[in-house]
Design a protein around this motif. Structure first.
Motif, short mmCIF file in Angstrom:
data_model
loop_
_atom_site.label_atom_id
_atom_site.label_comp_id
_atom_site.label_asym_id
_atom_site.label_seq_id
_atom_site.Cartn_x
_atom_site.Cartn_y
_atom_site.Cartn_z
N THR A 104 35.46 18.77 16.50
CA THR A 104 36.14 19.81 15.73
C THR A 104 35.25 20.31 14.59
O THR A 104 34.32 19.63 14.17
CB THR A 104 37.46 19.30 15.12
OG1 THR A 104 37.18 18.22 14.21
CG2 THR A 104 38.42 18.82 16.20
N GLN A 128 36.03 22.81 10.88
CA GLN A 128 36.99 23.57 10.08
C GLN A 128 36.34 24.86 9.59
O GLN A 128 35.32 24.83 8.90
CB GLN A 128 37.46 22.74 8.88
CG GLN A 128 38.46 23.46 7.99
CD GLN A 128 39.77 23.75 8.70
OE1 GLN A 128 40.40 22.86 9.24
NE2 GLN A 128 40.18 25.01 8.71
N ALA A 133 36.93 26.85 23.55
CA ALA A 133 37.33 26.30 22.25
C ALA A 133 38.66 26.91 21.84
O ALA A 133 38.92 28.08 22.11
CB ALA A 133 36.27 26.58 21.19
N VAL A 168 41.55 27.33 18.49
CA VAL A 168 41.62 27.35 17.03
C VAL A 168 43.09 27.35 16.63
O VAL A 168 43.91 28.04 17.24
CB VAL A 168 40.89 28.58 16.45
CG1 VAL A 168 41.49 29.88 16.94
CG2 VAL A 168 40.86 28.52 14.92
N ASP A 169 43.43 26.53 15.63
CA ASP A 169 44.83 26.47 15.20
C ASP A 169 45.08 27.46 14.06
O ASP A 169 44.19 28.21 13.66
CB ASP A 169 45.23 25.05 14.81
CG ASP A 169 44.52 24.53 13.57
OD1 ASP A 169 43.89 25.33 12.84
OD2 ASP A 169 44.60 23.31 13.30
N LYS A 176 41.10 25.41 12.29
CA LYS A 176 40.42 24.23 12.83
C LYS A 176 40.10 24.49 14.30
O LYS A 176 40.99 24.73 15.11
CB LYS A 176 41.29 22.99 12.69
CG LYS A 176 40.62 21.71 13.17
CD LYS A 176 41.54 20.51 12.97
CE LYS A 176 40.90 19.22 13.43
NZ LYS A 176 41.79 18.06 13.23
N THR A 213 38.53 23.32 17.99
CA THR A 213 38.32 22.14 18.83
C THR A 213 37.56 22.55 20.09
O THR A 213 37.97 23.48 20.79
CB THR A 213 39.66 21.49 19.23
OG1 THR A 213 40.37 21.12 18.05
CG2 THR A 213 39.43 20.25 20.09
#
Length: 289
Positions: free
Chosen positions: A51, A53, A78, A80-81, A85, A87
Motif C-alpha cells: 500500500t 498513502q 490497483a 484506492v479508498d 490509500k 493497494t
C-alpha cells in the motif's frame, strides 16, 4: 423663459438621483473557483498487496471545500479508498486521480507502479554434526544434527519455519507476528534448528527414527496457512542400538540432617533400588542379547 426651463430640468434630475440613491444596491464580485488539485507522492512503487498513502492538495478560493473524490484508472492493477490509500493488485502502471468535490472537472493525478511481490525463499545452507560445525556425513548420520537455513521472508509474511524428516516436523521456530520484508523490514537471515536423530521414549525405549534412508526438508508456513518447502536432502541414519537403565526406588524419602538436628536439604531414598533395563533398537529386525 429659458432660465425657468433649465431650473425645472435640473430639479428633476436631482430628484431622480436622490430616489436612486435610496434604493438597495447589490454588488456581485468575481465567482469563487477551485484553481487546481495536486496529488503526492507521484511515481511511487509498491508490491502486489502493498500500500501507499496519497495526499491531495486543493488550491481553492476562501470558503470553498477542499475535499476530493478518488478514482483508479485500472482497479485490476490497483485500488484506492475514500481516503487516498492505494493497494497494489497486479503488476503494472496505474493512474490514481483526485477530483474536487466542488468542481469535478478540476483534478490531479499520480502514477503508481505495482510490481510482483518478492516471494519467500528458503534453502538449506548446511547440515553439521551437533555443536561442532563439522559437515555431517550424509551416509552415516548419528546423534544430533544442526540444520542452518537461509530464509528471505519476502513480503508474504512468515509465521513458522520447520525442519522435517520424511515430511514430519522434527524441529521448528515460530514467530509471534508474521515476519515480512515490507513491514518488519526483515532481511534474509540464517536460522539454526537442531534434530536429535537418536531421540527415543525413555519410558518405552521406542525410537523416533529408525536407521535407514531418510529425507530432510525445510519448510516455511506463511500467514494464512500456505506453505513452501525445499527439495529433500537424502540422509542415512545409523545410530547404534543401546540399553537404557532406569532406577526404581522402594521405601521412604528422607532428608539428611546436620549435627544439631537441622535439615541440610539433601533428600535421599531409604530402601531398595530396582534397575529396569530397556533396549533401544534403531535398526529394524535387530535385538540386544
Amino acid at each position: 423663459m429659458r432660465k425657468l426651463y433649465r431650473s425645472l430640468l435640473w430639479s428633476g434630475l436631482v430628484a431622480a438621483g436622490v430616489a436612486a440613491c435610496g434604493d438597495d444596491v447589490t454588488v456581485v464580485g468575481p465567482a469563487k473557483v477551485v484553481h487546481s488539485v495536486s496529488v503526492a507522492p507521484d511515481g511511487a512503487t509498491i508490491n502486489v498487496g502493498g500500500t501507499v498513502q496519497l495526499v491531495a492538495s486543493v488550491n481553492a478560493d476562501s470558503g470553498l471545500a477542499t475535499t476530493v473524490t478518488w478514482k483508479s484508472s485500472d482497479v485490476a492493477k490497483a485500488t484506492v479508498d475514500a481516503n487516498g490509500k492505494v493497494t497494489g493488485v497486479a503488476a503494472g502502471s496505474v493512474g490514481i486521480q483526485a477530483c474536487s468535490t466542488v468542481n469535478a472537472s478540476v483534478c490531479g493525478a499520480a502514477t503508481i507502479t505495482v510490481t510482483s511481490a518478492p516471494t519467500v525463499t528458503i534453502s538449506i545452507q548446511s547440515i553439521t554434526t551437533g555443536a561442532t560445525f563439522i559437515p555431517v556425513n550424509v551416509n552415516n548420520v548419528a546423534g544430533q544434527i544442526d540444520v542452518s537455513l537461509n530464509l528471505d521472508p519476502g513480503t508474504q509474511g512468515v509465521t513458522e519455519v520447520d525442519v522435517l524428516i520424511d515430511n514430519v516436523v522434527a524441529a521448528k521456530q515460530t514467530f509471534a507476528s508474521a515476519v515480512r520484508a515490507d513491514t518488519n523490514k526483515a532481511n534474509a537471515a540464517t536460522i539454526l534448528l537442531s534434530v536429535n536423530t537418536a531421540d527415543f521414549n525413555p519410558t518405552t525405549g521406542a525410537t523416533t527414527y529408525k536407521n535407514g534412508s531418510r529425507s530432510l526438508t525445510a519448510k516455511v508456513v506463511l500467514a494464512g496457512g500456505s506453505q513452501k518447502a525445499t527439495e529433500g536432502t537424502a540422509l542415512f541414519f545409523n545410530n547404534a542400538n543401546t540399553f537404557v537403565a532406569t532406577p526404581t526406588y522402594t521405601g521412604t524419602t528422607a532428608s539428611a540432617t546436620g549435627t544439631s538436628g537441622t535439615t541440610i536439604g539433601l533428600a535421599y531414598k531409604r530402601g531398595g533400588v530396582t534397575w529396569g533395563v530397556l533396549p533401544v533398537i534403531y535398526t529394524t529386525g535387530q535385538s540386544l542379547a
